[in-house]
Design a protein around this motif. Structure first.
Motif, short mmCIF file in Angstrom:
data_model
loop_
_atom_site.label_atom_id
_atom_site.label_comp_id
_atom_site.label_asym_id
_atom_site.label_seq_id
_atom_site.Cartn_x
_atom_site.Cartn_y
_atom_site.Cartn_z
N GLN A 264 29.01 -4.84 -11.77
CA GLN A 264 27.59 -4.64 -11.96
C GLN A 264 27.33 -3.19 -12.35
O GLN A 264 27.96 -2.28 -11.82
N GLU A 265 26.41 -2.98 -13.29
CA GLU A 265 25.99 -1.64 -13.67
C GLU A 265 24.53 -1.71 -14.12
O GLU A 265 23.95 -2.79 -14.16
N TYR A 266 23.96 -0.58 -14.47
CA TYR A 266 22.56 -0.53 -14.88
C TYR A 266 22.41 0.20 -16.20
O TYR A 266 23.18 1.12 -16.50
N ARG B 36 35.38 -7.89 -18.86
CA ARG B 36 34.67 -6.89 -19.66
C ARG B 36 33.52 -7.50 -20.46
O ARG B 36 32.89 -6.83 -21.27
N LEU B 37 33.21 -8.77 -20.23
CA LEU B 37 32.17 -9.46 -20.98
C LEU B 37 30.86 -9.46 -20.22
O LEU B 37 30.82 -9.74 -19.02
N LEU B 38 29.78 -9.18 -20.92
CA LEU B 38 28.45 -9.20 -20.31
C LEU B 38 28.06 -10.64 -20.00
O LEU B 38 28.10 -11.51 -20.87
N ALA B 39 27.69 -10.90 -18.75
CA ALA B 39 27.32 -12.25 -18.33
C ALA B 39 25.80 -12.40 -18.19
O ALA B 39 25.24 -13.41 -18.61
N THR B 40 25.13 -11.40 -17.57
CA THR B 40 23.67 -11.48 -17.40
C THR B 40 23.05 -10.09 -17.47
O THR B 40 23.70 -9.09 -17.19
N THR B 41 21.77 -10.08 -17.85
CA THR B 41 20.94 -8.89 -17.71
C THR B 41 19.70 -9.32 -16.93
O THR B 41 19.17 -10.41 -17.16
N THR B 42 19.27 -8.49 -16.00
CA THR B 42 18.09 -8.79 -15.19
C THR B 42 17.14 -7.60 -15.24
O THR B 42 17.53 -6.48 -14.90
N CYS B 43 15.92 -7.83 -15.66
CA CYS B 43 14.90 -6.78 -15.71
C CYS B 43 14.50 -6.41 -14.29
O CYS B 43 14.15 -7.29 -13.49
N THR B 44 14.53 -5.12 -13.97
CA THR B 44 14.17 -4.70 -12.62
C THR B 44 12.65 -4.66 -12.44
O THR B 44 12.17 -4.58 -11.31
N ALA B 45 11.88 -4.76 -13.53
CA ALA B 45 10.43 -4.75 -13.43
C ALA B 45 9.86 -6.14 -13.18
O ALA B 45 9.07 -6.34 -12.28
N CYS C 290 8.66 -8.94 -20.56
CA CYS C 290 7.50 -8.10 -20.24
C CYS C 290 7.29 -6.98 -21.25
O CYS C 290 6.25 -6.32 -21.23
N GLY C 291 8.26 -6.75 -22.13
CA GLY C 291 8.11 -5.73 -23.17
C GLY C 291 8.27 -4.30 -22.71
O GLY C 291 8.15 -3.38 -23.50
N ARG C 292 8.56 -4.09 -21.43
CA ARG C 292 8.72 -2.73 -20.91
C ARG C 292 10.15 -2.25 -21.07
O ARG C 292 11.09 -3.03 -20.98
N THR C 293 10.30 -0.96 -21.30
CA THR C 293 11.63 -0.35 -21.35
C THR C 293 11.92 0.19 -19.97
O THR C 293 11.36 1.22 -19.56
N VAL C 294 12.74 -0.54 -19.24
CA VAL C 294 13.06 -0.20 -17.85
C VAL C 294 14.54 -0.45 -17.59
O VAL C 294 15.25 -1.02 -18.42
N GLU C 295 14.96 -0.07 -16.41
CA GLU C 295 16.34 -0.30 -16.01
C GLU C 295 16.59 -1.80 -15.84
O GLU C 295 15.76 -2.52 -15.29
N HIS C 296 17.71 -2.25 -16.36
CA HIS C 296 18.15 -3.64 -16.21
C HIS C 296 19.48 -3.65 -15.47
O HIS C 296 20.31 -2.76 -15.68
N GLU C 297 19.66 -4.64 -14.63
CA GLU C 297 20.95 -4.84 -13.95
C GLU C 297 21.83 -5.65 -14.89
O GLU C 297 21.45 -6.72 -15.34
N LEU C 298 23.02 -5.11 -15.18
CA LEU C 298 23.97 -5.80 -16.05
C LEU C 298 25.13 -6.29 -15.19
O LEU C 298 25.67 -5.54 -14.39
N ARG C 299 25.49 -7.54 -15.35
CA ARG C 299 26.64 -8.10 -14.63
C ARG C 299 27.67 -8.55 -15.64
O ARG C 299 27.34 -9.19 -16.62
N GLU D 278 20.90 -14.85 -19.54
CA GLU D 278 22.23 -15.26 -19.09
C GLU D 278 23.01 -15.91 -20.23
O GLU D 278 22.50 -16.73 -20.95
N VAL D 279 24.27 -15.50 -20.34
CA VAL D 279 25.18 -16.16 -21.27
C VAL D 279 25.70 -17.38 -20.54
O VAL D 279 26.10 -17.30 -19.38
N VAL D 280 25.68 -18.53 -21.19
CA VAL D 280 26.18 -19.75 -20.56
C VAL D 280 27.66 -19.52 -20.21
O VAL D 280 28.46 -19.23 -21.10
#
Length: 103
Positions: free
Chosen positions: A3-5, A26-35, A13-22, A41-43
């Motif tokens: 996990q990283e940010y 080495r492959l990106l699986a999900t991004t989650t907006c912290t706002a 929501c259109g906001r530029t904010v920190e997202h949690e990356l999982r 999610e990648v299937v």
């Protein structure tokens, strides 16, 4: 899963904010907006081919990476090697399980 940010623009929501990356490997699986909590999610099963390619690269490059660590700090390398060897099967099984079962 690792996990990283990162600061990204949310598609919901259109906001530029920190997202949690999982990541899985080495492959990106999900991004989650912290706002707003929106998740992209990648299937997991669709990542399997890319994951296996990445795993092949990780395995083939491992001897060079291990030799570099051993040269840099031989005592630390020798001390940490047994634990690292014991952790790897569990780490790989967890990554594969995430891809096969999903979250």
């Amino acid at each position: 899963m690792e996990q990283e940010y990162a600061e990204l623009t949310c598609t919901a929501c259109g906001r530029t904010v920190e997202h949690e990356l999982r990541h899985v490997g080495r492959l990106l699986a999900t991004t989650t907006c912290t706002a707003c909590g929106h998740v992209v999610e990648v299937v997991p099963r669709s990542m399997l081919t890319g994951y296996l390619h990445d795993l092949e690269h990780r395995v083939t490059s491992k001897p060079v990476r291990m030799a570099r660590r051993a040269r840099r700090d031989p005592l630390r390398f020798a001390r940490e090697l047994p634990g690292a060897l014991l952790r790897q099967p569990g780490k790989l099984l967890a990554e594969l399980g995430t891809l096969i079962r999903g979250r």
